[in-house]
Design a protein around this motif. Structure first.
Motif, PDB file in Angstrom:
ATOM      1  N   TYR A 232      -3.029   8.640  21.728  1.00 59.11           N
ATOM      2  CA  TYR A 232      -2.297   9.092  20.439  1.00 59.11           C
ATOM      3  C   TYR A 232      -0.924   8.614  20.209  1.00 59.11           C
ATOM      4  N   ALA A 233      -0.417   8.377  19.186  1.00 59.48           N
ATOM      5  CA  ALA A 233       0.941   7.497  19.036  1.00 59.48           C
ATOM      6  C   ALA A 233       1.995   8.809  19.548  1.00 59.48           C
ATOM      7  N   PRO A 234       3.080   8.108  20.176  1.00 60.78           N
ATOM      8  CA  PRO A 234       4.085   8.893  20.507  1.00 60.78           C
ATOM      9  C   PRO A 234       4.797   9.431  19.186  1.00 60.78           C
ATOM     10  N   HIS A 235       5.152  10.535  19.224  1.00 58.27           N
ATOM     11  CA  HIS A 235       5.690  11.210  17.925  1.00 58.27           C
ATOM     12  C   HIS A 235       4.981  11.010  16.773  1.00 58.27           C
ATOM     13  N   ILE A 240       2.970   8.369  11.348  1.00 56.41           N
ATOM     14  CA  ILE A 240       1.993   8.087  10.322  1.00 56.41           C
ATOM     15  C   ILE A 240       2.772   8.898   8.761  1.00 56.41           C
ATOM     16  N   ALA A 241       4.180   9.007   8.997  1.00 51.71           N
ATOM     17  CA  ALA A 241       4.622   9.981   7.913  1.00 51.71           C
ATOM     18  C   ALA A 241       4.956   8.766   6.719  1.00 51.71           C
ATOM     19  N   THR A 242       4.707   7.490   6.901  1.00 55.47           N
ATOM     20  CA  THR A 242       4.968   6.543   5.652  1.00 55.47           C
ATOM     21  C   THR A 242       3.545   5.917   5.330  1.00 55.47           C
ATOM     22  N   THR A 243       2.452   6.616   5.750  1.00 54.99           N
ATOM     23  CA  THR A 243       1.146   6.085   5.531  1.00 54.99           C
ATOM     24  C   THR A 243       0.641   6.901   4.503  1.00 54.99           C
ATOM     25  N   GLU A 255      -2.986  -0.257   6.368  1.00 64.99           N
ATOM     26  CA  GLU A 255      -2.025  -1.142   5.642  1.00 64.99           C
ATOM     27  C   GLU A 255      -0.906  -1.528   6.031  1.00 64.99           C
ATOM     28  N   GLY A 256      -0.823  -1.178   7.340  1.00 67.13           N
ATOM     29  CA  GLY A 256       0.363  -1.725   8.157  1.00 67.13           C
ATOM     30  C   GLY A 256       1.909  -0.875   7.688  1.00 67.13           C
ATOM     31  N   LYS A 257       1.725   0.396   7.509  1.00 67.83           N
ATOM     32  CA  LYS A 257       2.743   1.240   6.915  1.00 67.83           C
ATOM     33  C   LYS A 257       3.066   2.187   7.945  1.00 67.83           C
ATOM     34  N   GLU A 258       2.709   2.197   9.280  1.00 65.91           N
ATOM     35  CA  GLU A 258       2.955   3.033  10.275  1.00 65.91           C
ATOM     36  C   GLU A 258       4.434   2.816  10.620  1.00 65.91           C
ATOM     37  N   VAL A 259       5.143   3.809  10.992  1.00 67.31           N
ATOM     38  CA  VAL A 259       6.719   3.633  11.553  1.00 67.31           C
ATOM     39  C   VAL A 259       6.530   2.576  12.790  1.00 67.31           C
ATOM     40  N   GLN A 294      -6.243  10.619  12.339  1.00 68.69           N
ATOM     41  CA  GLN A 294      -5.048  10.026  11.512  1.00 68.69           C
ATOM     42  C   GLN A 294      -4.119   9.423  12.746  1.00 68.69           C
ATOM     43  N   VAL A 295      -3.771  10.132  13.959  1.00 64.72           N
ATOM     44  CA  VAL A 295      -2.709   9.718  14.889  1.00 64.72           C
ATOM     45  C   VAL A 295      -3.304   9.063  16.063  1.00 64.72           C
ATOM     46  N   ALA A 296      -4.550   8.642  16.026  1.00 65.90           N
ATOM     47  CA  ALA A 296      -4.952   7.680  17.100  1.00 65.90           C
ATOM     48  C   ALA A 296      -4.393   6.516  17.102  1.00 65.90           C
ATOM     49  N   MET A 297      -4.013   5.745  18.374  1.00 62.72           N
ATOM     50  CA  MET A 297      -3.273   4.587  18.251  1.00 62.72           C
ATOM     51  C   MET A 297      -4.352   3.482  18.884  1.00 62.72           C
ATOM     52  N   ARG A 298      -5.238   3.934  19.830  1.00 59.72           N
ATOM     53  CA  ARG A 298      -5.977   3.173  20.825  1.00 59.72           C
ATOM     54  C   ARG A 298      -7.196   4.019  21.056  1.00 59.72           C
ATOM     55  N   VAL A 299      -8.409   3.397  21.232  1.00 57.90           N
ATOM     56  CA  VAL A 299      -9.605   3.984  21.732  1.00 57.90           C
ATOM     57  C   VAL A 299      -9.886   3.120  22.980  1.00 57.90           C
TER      58      VAL A 299
END
Ligand code: FE2
Length: 381
Positions: A232-235, A240-243, A255-259, A294-299
């Motif tokens: 999962y992504a840090p913080h 994802i606040a901007t997604t 759509e590449g909107k993650e911080v 939503q907050v998964a960054m890698r599998v």
């Protein structure tokens, strides 16, 4: 003087779900206990019931003091003191007026919509909780026309937890202080399974059994899930606040909107969480599929215990992969929508359930809830 045990008056009744209408297989209603003062013998029965029924609805807890709600939740995670988002630097900023913290009990949040009752556990009078609006969160929201005829959505499908630094809470707890009233709404999924309508009372919380989510996978998927993990992504929630979310609230439209990670508040690499896709019920070993889409960054995909790890890092690929595991259960026959009555305390096994709030029209009146959860004292296994 030891307190009298409440174990003799405790009544746990499994919820009855009509098998012709639903495949929901969890939930129990609990009466005969005042959660302001739970003795260890009574707690042992309650913990066993949480792990057996996954969702318990304790009736008649109107007088449950926030400090005692915390004490009760703490019994599931001895030694834990931190609200699950306590170390999330942006939690209060993101929440804004969408909640309030009970003075003296920072682990207890007032969430929902509308005015908080006067003289409420030390909060200033006149506080109004802002409503969450799926139109600000979903990429393809319902139209005004659909909302006017009573359609609604899962706002954000999740299990509780910050997914950074602190293990996810063992259980979630939600006390209904004020609940909305009005005609039933139609919960829609709008995902690969179709529109998927389900009638439910306004203000319901939607629950899914993550053990059922596991059972619905193919044998090949189960084998992969057994050996794979998600980073999962840090913080994660700032990330994802901007997604924007998918229409069933389970994932993010890529759509590449993650911080960008370098623009997040400072974080420690060693506090980034990698959690297995499958968690085991400590009572009976039952497997639950536990994915926070939503907050998964890698599998980190493994097809067997000894296979090499294939790391998925492309977010489109990560989300597409996880969606194939998450969406089989996201259908009306598997959701239980709890129609909270004032005084209900809902307690669920957060290491084996997914849930979401659902939006409702403001004409239904306020929804004021006390949420209390704590980062658990160990990682799920
Ligand atoms: Fe939650």
């Amino acid at each position: 003087m030891p307190h009298a045990t409440q174990v003799t008056s405790l009544v746990i009744e499994p919820m009855v779900h009509d098998p012709k209408e639903t495949k929901v297989d969890f939930g129990a209603t609990v009466s005969g206990v005042d959660l302001n003062d739970v003795d260890s013998e009574t707690f042992a029965k309650i913990k066993e019931a949480v792990l057996t029924h996954r969702l318990l609805v304790f009736k008649g807890q109107e007088k449950l003091h926030p400090a005692n709600q915390l004490k009760f939740v703490q019994m599931f995670s001895p030694g834990s003191t931190h609200f699950s988002h306590a170390l999330d630097p942006d939690y209060a900023k993101r929440r804004g007026n969408g909640g309030a913290t009970i003075p003296g009990t920072p682990q207890c949040q007032v969430l929902g919509y509308g005015p908080i009752p006067d003289d409420h556990y030390g909060l200033p009078n006149g506080l109004v909780i802002d409503r969450q609006d799926h139109r600000k969160m979903h990429k393809f929201p319902l139209s005004e026309e659909e909302l006017a005829k009573g359609d609604t959505r899962l706002m954000q499908l999740h299990f509780d937890g910050s997914l950074y630094s602190v293990p996810p809470p063992f259980c979630g707890s939600l006390l209904a202080v004020r609940t909305p009233k009005g005609p039933d709404l139609t919960l829609r999924f709008d995902n690969v399974n179709g529109k998927g309508e389900k009638k439910m009372a306004p203000g319901s919380t939607a629950y899914f059994n993550a053990a059922m989510a596991y059972k619905l996978l193919t044998p090949e998927q189960q084998e992969i899930a057994n050996h794979s993990s998600v980073t999962y992504a840090p913080h994660a929630f700032t990330w994802i606040a901007t997604t924007k979310f998918t229409s069933d609230g389970s994932s993010i439209i890529t759509e590449g909107k993650e911080v960008p990670l370098e623009d997040l508040p400072p974080y420690d690499e060693d506090k980034i969480q990698t959690l297995p896709m499958v968690w085991h019920n400590p009572l009976n070993g039952e497997k639950s599929l536990m994915i926070h889409g939503q907050v998964a960054m890698r599998v980190n995909v493994k097809t067997s215990p000894d296979s090499p790890v294939k790391v998925l890092e492309d977010l489109g690929e990560v989300r597409a992969f996880l969606q194939t595991y998450q969406t089989p259960i996201l259908m009306p026959e598997y959701v239980y929508c709890h129609n909270h009555q004032e005084g209900d305390l809902a307690v669920w096994y957060n290491h084996g359930m997914w849930h979401s709030i659902t939006e409702f029209p403001t004409s239904c009146g306020p929804r004021i809830m006390h949420q209390c959860n704590l980062g658990h004292n160990e990682e799920p296994k």
